[in-house]
Design a protein around this motif. Structure first.
Motif, mmCIF file in Angstrom:
data_model
loop_
_atom_site.group_PDB
_atom_site.id
_atom_site.type_symbol
_atom_site.label_atom_id
_atom_site.label_comp_id
_atom_site.label_asym_id
_atom_site.label_seq_id
_atom_site.Cartn_x
_atom_site.Cartn_y
_atom_site.Cartn_z
ATOM 1 N N PRO A 285 30.835 14.902 45.147
ATOM 2 C CA PRO A 285 30.674 13.981 46.278
ATOM 3 C C PRO A 285 29.351 14.143 47.023
ATOM 4 C CG PRO A 285 32.870 14.962 46.279
ATOM 5 C CD PRO A 285 32.081 15.682 45.239
ATOM 6 N N ALA A 286 28.882 15.381 47.210
ATOM 7 C CA ALA A 286 27.633 15.581 47.946
ATOM 8 C C ALA A 286 26.449 14.964 47.206
ATOM 9 C CB ALA A 286 27.394 17.072 48.184
ATOM 10 N N LYS A 287 26.439 15.110 45.894
ATOM 11 C CA LYS A 287 25.320 14.574 45.117
ATOM 12 C C LYS A 287 25.397 13.050 44.993
ATOM 13 C CE LYS A 287 24.275 18.783 42.554
ATOM 14 N NZ LYS A 287 24.034 19.412 41.233
ATOM 15 N N THR A 288 26.597 12.501 44.843
ATOM 16 C CA THR A 288 26.695 11.037 44.790
ATOM 17 C C THR A 288 26.320 10.436 46.140
ATOM 18 O OG1 THR A 288 29.081 11.208 45.206
ATOM 19 C CG2 THR A 288 28.382 10.933 42.929
ATOM 20 N N ALA A 289 26.681 11.104 47.238
ATOM 21 C CA ALA A 289 26.286 10.619 48.557
ATOM 22 C C ALA A 289 24.774 10.636 48.704
ATOM 23 C CB ALA A 289 26.935 11.465 49.651
ATOM 24 N N ARG A 290 24.138 11.676 48.184
ATOM 25 C CA ARG A 290 22.673 11.743 48.251
ATOM 26 C C ARG A 290 22.041 10.628 47.420
ATOM 27 N NH1 ARG A 290 18.895 15.816 49.519
ATOM 28 N NH2 ARG A 290 20.603 16.654 50.772
ATOM 29 N N ALA A 291 22.589 10.349 46.252
ATOM 30 C CA ALA A 291 22.059 9.272 45.419
ATOM 31 C C ALA A 291 22.234 7.918 46.095
ATOM 32 C CB ALA A 291 22.735 9.285 44.051
ATOM 33 N N ALA A 292 23.368 7.705 46.747
ATOM 34 C CA ALA A 292 23.590 6.449 47.466
ATOM 35 C C ALA A 292 22.613 6.308 48.620
ATOM 36 C CB ALA A 292 25.028 6.385 47.972
ATOM 37 N N ALA A 293 22.347 7.405 49.324
ATOM 38 C CA ALA A 293 21.390 7.366 50.430
ATOM 39 C C ALA A 293 19.968 7.128 49.925
ATOM 40 C CB ALA A 293 21.450 8.676 51.204
ATOM 41 N N ASN A 294 19.746 7.394 48.644
ATOM 42 C CA ASN A 294 18.440 7.160 48.025
ATOM 43 C C ASN A 294 18.300 5.727 47.506
ATOM 44 O OD1 ASN A 294 15.895 8.177 47.293
ATOM 45 N ND2 ASN A 294 16.566 8.684 45.225
ATOM 46 N N ARG A 295 19.225 4.854 47.941
ATOM 47 C CA ARG A 295 19.200 3.398 47.674
ATOM 48 C C ARG A 295 19.740 3.011 46.303
ATOM 49 N NH1 ARG A 295 14.229 0.355 48.045
ATOM 50 N NH2 ARG A 295 13.100 2.155 47.222
ATOM 51 N N ALA A 296 20.436 3.916 45.605
ATOM 52 C CA ALA A 296 21.084 3.498 44.361
ATOM 53 C C ALA A 296 22.116 2.413 44.667
ATOM 54 C CB ALA A 296 21.757 4.688 43.687
ATOM 55 N N ASP A 297 22.203 1.411 43.796
ATOM 56 C CA ASP A 297 23.162 0.320 44.004
ATOM 57 C C ASP A 297 24.589 0.771 43.767
ATOM 58 O OD1 ASP A 297 21.358 -2.229 44.324
ATOM 59 O OD2 ASP A 297 20.470 -1.029 42.717
ATOM 60 N N LEU A 298 24.773 1.710 42.859
ATOM 61 C CA LEU A 298 26.093 2.279 42.574
ATOM 62 C C LEU A 298 25.897 3.753 42.285
ATOM 63 C CD1 LEU A 298 29.170 1.895 41.947
ATOM 64 C CD2 LEU A 298 28.493 1.500 39.561
ATOM 65 N N ALA A 299 26.649 4.612 42.979
ATOM 66 C CA ALA A 299 26.594 6.051 42.753
ATOM 67 C C ALA A 299 27.959 6.510 42.280
ATOM 68 C CB ALA A 299 26.186 6.788 44.019
ATOM 69 N N VAL A 300 28.016 7.111 41.088
ATOM 70 C CA VAL A 300 29.268 7.467 40.436
ATOM 71 C C VAL A 300 29.282 8.959 40.131
ATOM 72 C CG1 VAL A 300 30.714 7.074 38.403
ATOM 73 C CG2 VAL A 300 29.482 5.161 39.440
ATOM 74 N N ASP A 301 30.409 9.595 40.396
ATOM 75 C CA ASP A 301 30.595 11.015 40.103
ATOM 76 C C ASP A 301 31.012 11.170 38.643
ATOM 77 O OD1 ASP A 301 31.318 13.667 39.905
ATOM 78 O OD2 ASP A 301 32.603 13.670 41.683
ATOM 79 N N TYR A 302 30.114 11.680 37.807
ATOM 80 C CA TYR A 302 30.442 11.773 36.385
ATOM 81 C C TYR A 302 31.247 13.021 36.036
ATOM 82 C CZ TYR A 302 26.001 14.457 35.732
ATOM 83 O OH TYR A 302 24.963 15.355 35.798
ATOM 84 N N THR A 303 31.690 13.754 37.037
ATOM 85 C CA THR A 303 32.666 14.818 36.769
ATOM 86 C C THR A 303 34.097 14.307 36.897
ATOM 87 O OG1 THR A 303 32.791 15.601 39.069
ATOM 88 C CG2 THR A 303 31.042 16.522 37.686
ATOM 89 N N GLU A 304 34.258 13.075 37.354
ATOM 90 C CA GLU A 304 35.588 12.486 37.508
ATOM 91 C C GLU A 304 36.022 11.802 36.202
ATOM 92 O OE1 GLU A 304 37.766 12.500 40.005
ATOM 93 O OE2 GLU A 304 36.509 13.787 41.249
ATOM 94 N N PRO A 305 37.274 11.965 35.792
ATOM 95 C CA PRO A 305 37.754 11.258 34.597
ATOM 96 C C PRO A 305 37.642 9.744 34.793
ATOM 97 C CG PRO A 305 39.323 12.947 35.294
ATOM 98 C CD PRO A 305 38.318 12.824 36.394
#
Length: 330
Positions: free
Chosen positions: A178-198
């Motif tokens: 979650p912390a890394k996906t939140a950082r990616a979203a704050a970096n203006r990514a259109d979609l941030a997905v946690d690839y550790t989630e099934p």
């Protein structure tokens, strides 16, 4: 001076913070009072005694580190006196010595730190920044592009997301936790997905059913294998790392990629340098990276550690406990 030394190859705990003599600049060199030193994943491999392309194993004992920024405080014989007292950044190449309060470098490799950048930002751009721009030479990004970026909260991934957004592309960021996906979203990514989630590929497909046009692959392994299934016909698969291990595909999967016109290309080393061109392609990429940061178009993400905590920085980097470029500060 204080420095981090390695006396025996092995785990991060082998990095020792100790006193050692200040280096003396040779002819054509300068000595830099270090304000920031970069930590690279390659540093962790060399510390373990694992020789990886293109860097040879250092002679022991050694002071690791190949990216430094600071102020020139001494000159070797024959070195231009105009460098004295200037804030500079430099990639030391295969010469170690960066994890220290003072380091020496060839004057011809120096770059003045552009106004508006602090030493840590300059260090990030001299190594990670030049690599990101080298990779981007092959991407041909624009408003019609959809970029899929694994490790999007890392040092290179952060810059790839920013560049793609500046080019008008749609960006799908993959990050771990979650912390890394939140950082990616704050970096203006259109979609941030946690690839550790099934089931993360299904999330991407639900939002972008037409697929991505380029995959920036620094991870390999199962993550890259799943990401290849998210590419549109005619997409580009740009390979520049394999932190999850080698990418293994069945014959049927390879045939499916060929049928869809997906092109896989390794963009490391000589391939990147040939595309950059010029008499000194590495320096050209460094100059471009610093200029992008100075103009505010690219801003590196940084995770700072005191120089004395180099072992902790290595451990965090190896266990994916960092966000952005790892920096040591004396």
């Amino acid at each position: 001076m204080n420095a981090v030394r390695l006396h025996a190859f092995g785990p991060a705990e082998n990095l020792s913070y100790e006193r050692t003599p200040r280096p003396v600049p040779a002819p054509g060199q300068v000595r830099i009072a270090v304000a920031a030193a970069g930590v690279h994943l390659l540093d962790t491999a060399l510390r373990q005694g694992v020789q990886g392309p293109p860097a040879p194993l250092p002679e022991l004992p050694t002071i690791p580190g190949r990216e430094v920024a600071g102020t020139v405080d001494a000159l070797g014989p024959g070195t231009d006196p105009a460098w004295l007292g200037r804030p500079v950044v430099v990639h030391l190449g295969f010469a170690p010595g960066g994890y220290a309060e003072y380091a020496v470098a060839d004057a011809q490799r120096l770059h003045p730190i552009p106004p508006g950048l602090d030493p840590a930002e300059a260090v990030a751009m001299i190594g990670t920044g030049r690599t990101a721009l080298g990779i981007l030479q092959f991407a041909d990004l624009g408003p019609a592009s959809t970029a899929l970026v694994p490790a999007a909260a890392g040092g290179i991934g952060t810059l790839l997301v920013q560049y793609a957004k500046n080019a008008g592309a749609t960006v799908i960021a993959l990050a771990g936790g979650p912390a890394k996906t939140a950082r990616a979203a704050a970096n203006r990514a259109d979609l941030a997905v946690d690839y550790t989630e099934p089931g993360w590929p299904d999330t991407v497909r639900a939002h972008h059913p037409d697929g991505a046009t380029v995959l920036f692959d620094s991870v390999g392994g199962p993550t890259a294998r799943a990401a290849l299934g998210l590419l549109a016909p005619g997409a580009r698969h740009l390979v520049f790392g394999w932190s999850d291990g080698p990418l293994t595909l069945t014959d049927a999967e390879r045939a499916g990629l060929t049928a869809r016109g997906i092109t896989t290309q390794s963009v490391l080393g000589p391939v990147m340098l040939r595309r950059a061109g010029g008499d000194d392609p590495l320096r050209l990429l460094e100059t471009r990276a610093l200029a992008e940061a100075a103009a505010g178009r690219l801003r590196p993400a940084l995770q700072r550690y005191p120089l004395s905590e180099a072992a902790a920085a290595h451990h965090a980097l190896e266990t994916r406990g960092t966000i952005g470029k790892v920096i040591l500060e004396p």
